[in-house]
Design an enzyme around this catalytic site. Sequence first.
Site, PDB file in Angstrom:
ATOM      1  N   CYS A 265      -3.977 -32.402   1.069  1.00 29.27           N
ATOM      2  CA  CYS A 265      -3.386 -31.407   1.967  1.00 29.27           C
ATOM      3  C   CYS A 265      -4.425 -30.323   2.260  1.00 29.27           C
ATOM      4  O   CYS A 265      -5.521 -30.326   1.688  1.00 29.27           O
ATOM      5  CB  CYS A 265      -2.169 -30.782   1.283  1.00 29.27           C
ATOM      6  SG  CYS A 265      -2.627 -29.995  -0.268  1.00 29.27           S
TER       7      CYS A 265
ATOM      8  N   HIS B  46      -4.245 -31.047  -9.444  1.00 26.73           N
ATOM      9  CA  HIS B  46      -3.792 -31.966 -10.489  1.00 26.73           C
ATOM     10  C   HIS B  46      -4.242 -33.391 -10.190  1.00 26.73           C
ATOM     11  O   HIS B  46      -3.424 -34.272  -9.929  1.00 26.73           O
ATOM     12  CB  HIS B  46      -2.272 -31.876 -10.637  1.00 26.73           C
ATOM     13  CG  HIS B  46      -1.845 -30.593 -11.280  1.00 26.73           C
ATOM     14  ND1 HIS B  46      -0.614 -30.022 -11.087  1.00 26.73           N
ATOM     15  CD2 HIS B  46      -2.509 -29.759 -12.122  1.00 26.73           C
ATOM     16  CE1 HIS B  46      -0.531 -28.896 -11.781  1.00 26.73           C
ATOM     17  NE2 HIS B  46      -1.680 -28.713 -12.402  1.00 26.73           N
TER      18      HIS B  46
ATOM     19  N   CYS C  81      -4.182 -21.329  -2.223  1.00 26.58           N
ATOM     20  CA  CYS C  81      -3.755 -21.899  -0.939  1.00 26.58           C
ATOM     21  C   CYS C  81      -2.966 -20.867  -0.127  1.00 26.58           C
ATOM     22  O   CYS C  81      -2.090 -20.180  -0.671  1.00 26.58           O
ATOM     23  CB  CYS C  81      -2.882 -23.124  -1.211  1.00 26.58           C
ATOM     24  SG  CYS C  81      -2.253 -23.830   0.311  1.00 26.58           S
TER      25      CYS C  81
ATOM     26  N   GLU D 179       1.430 -22.661 -10.484  1.00 29.99           N
ATOM     27  CA  GLU D 179       1.866 -21.974  -9.253  1.00 29.99           C
ATOM     28  C   GLU D 179       3.104 -21.113  -9.507  1.00 29.99           C
ATOM     29  O   GLU D 179       3.189 -19.979  -9.028  1.00 29.99           O
ATOM     30  CB  GLU D 179       2.160 -23.000  -8.153  1.00 29.99           C
ATOM     31  CG  GLU D 179       2.502 -22.322  -6.838  1.00 29.99           C
ATOM     32  CD  GLU D 179       3.079 -23.290  -5.817  1.00 29.99           C
ATOM     33  OE1 GLU D 179       2.531 -24.392  -5.637  1.00 29.99           O
ATOM     34  OE2 GLU D 179       4.102 -22.936  -5.206  1.00 29.99           O
TER      35      GLU D 179
ATOM     36  N   THR E 214       6.016 -24.414  -3.999  1.00 24.49           N
ATOM     37  CA  THR E 214       5.834 -25.106  -2.715  1.00 24.49           C
ATOM     38  C   THR E 214       6.019 -26.622  -2.783  1.00 24.49           C
ATOM     39  O   THR E 214       6.124 -27.265  -1.747  1.00 24.49           O
ATOM     40  CB  THR E 214       4.407 -24.856  -2.185  1.00 24.49           C
ATOM     41  OG1 THR E 214       3.494 -25.256  -3.190  1.00 24.49           O
ATOM     42  CG2 THR E 214       4.185 -23.415  -1.805  1.00 24.49           C
TER      43      THR E 214
ATOM     44  N   SER F 210       0.939 -33.947 -11.581  1.00 23.81           N
ATOM     45  CA  SER F 210       1.059 -33.397 -10.230  1.00 23.81           C
ATOM     46  C   SER F 210       2.534 -33.280  -9.841  1.00 23.81           C
ATOM     47  O   SER F 210       3.265 -34.281  -9.780  1.00 23.81           O
ATOM     48  CB  SER F 210       0.317 -34.317  -9.251  1.00 23.81           C
ATOM     49  OG  SER F 210       0.771 -34.087  -7.953  1.00 23.81           O
TER      50      SER F 210
END
Length: 408
Positions: A53, A83, A148, A178, A244, A314
């Site tokens: 991404c 990850h 990000c 995160e 996210t 992940s």
Amino acid sequence: MKKFNVPIDYRSPLVSAIKNKRKQNDKLKKDFTPSLLDFGNVQIYLARHFGFCYGVENAIEISFKTVEDNPGKKIYLLSEMIHNPLVNNDLKKRGVDFLMDTKGNMIVPFSKLSAGDIVIVPAFGTTLQIEAQLKSIGIEIEKYDTTCPFVEKVWNRAEAIAKNNYSIVVHGKPQHEETRATFSHSAQNSPTVIVTDMTETIELAKFIKREKSVKDFYIEFAGKFSEGFNVEKDLQRIGVVNQTTMLASDTQAIADYLKNVMIEKYHLTENNIEERFADTRDTLCYATYENQSAVYGLLDTEADLAIVVGGYNSSNTSHLVELCEEKFPTYFIKSADEILNSKEIKHFNLHKKSIMDTISFLPEKKPVKILLTSGASCPDAVVEAVIRKLSSFFKGSKPIEDVMKEFV
Ligand code: SF4
């Protein structure tokens, strides 16, 4: 979208050709049907969207460039950059050390750092406390910050909700980098509590409805609420943001549930719900939305099994696995090496959190139909290696170059 300079080894000519062709034919990204790679005796259905991404490519570009531009300097990553074991190992081989593991446990104590060292902040971002610690050593973290922009967007959304005097409910995994970062940013502006799933949300709602005693909140949600959280006062006006990479349907269900709890408790309607519940849409990023939608597109296909490729830790990849598991035998692997041969596959069991061996994972029929996707931190080259390995098990399969012709 911006093009990033990531190591060529992570790219795949096959996958790039397929992605480009699909993009040309579907510029508005409305078509979530998979791409069929028809090798004859095996048919591989590749998800419409998968792989690196924006945030991951940005982080990879900055990290590798930092290594290149700073020979002789000590370079650390705050924790895993993304990850994915392949990418993290590549950085380690270039001399980059990790300061913390993914759960936030120290590997290298901050006392070993000095002002001239470089610390790269990963795509997940970091907490305000860690930022302050590093700055107090004299480390210029803003120069090598790969947070990000879609994570920062969540922080901004939480700040906007806080300004209107709502408390924040974060839907996320409390141990995930995160969510720890989002929690820290949110908690500086507003009382904040984390819920992992619907079960915890239902328990939280019991405190909103005053069905449970106040003191139980501090036991049940230990480690998941901000300092000074006042359960009697701080659950009267709330808004929801999320990590996210959560499952979109879960976040929606959690937000809807809490909204209804507020409607019932305070006798509100859709017209005045904003008195108690901030009307936020989910804060999932575009990649999570596209990759999950593409899996729904895959699931409409008749198939024998699904393979999902990505790092075992992940979050976004594990949600793709959960979706596939609803319909097909699903194998979560981190690389083609885990497909040991045409009979045996080594794969990660999300629920038992352990690696398993499955024998006879390919059915004895022709053609075998396999669904394939990967997480946002998985290089396309790894997906190509999986495609090559699977097709090699079927005698008389079309060469990959022939299958590719359709996409060039
Ligand atoms: S998954 Fe989304 S939020 Fe996370 S790094 Fe990628 S683009 Fe950013």
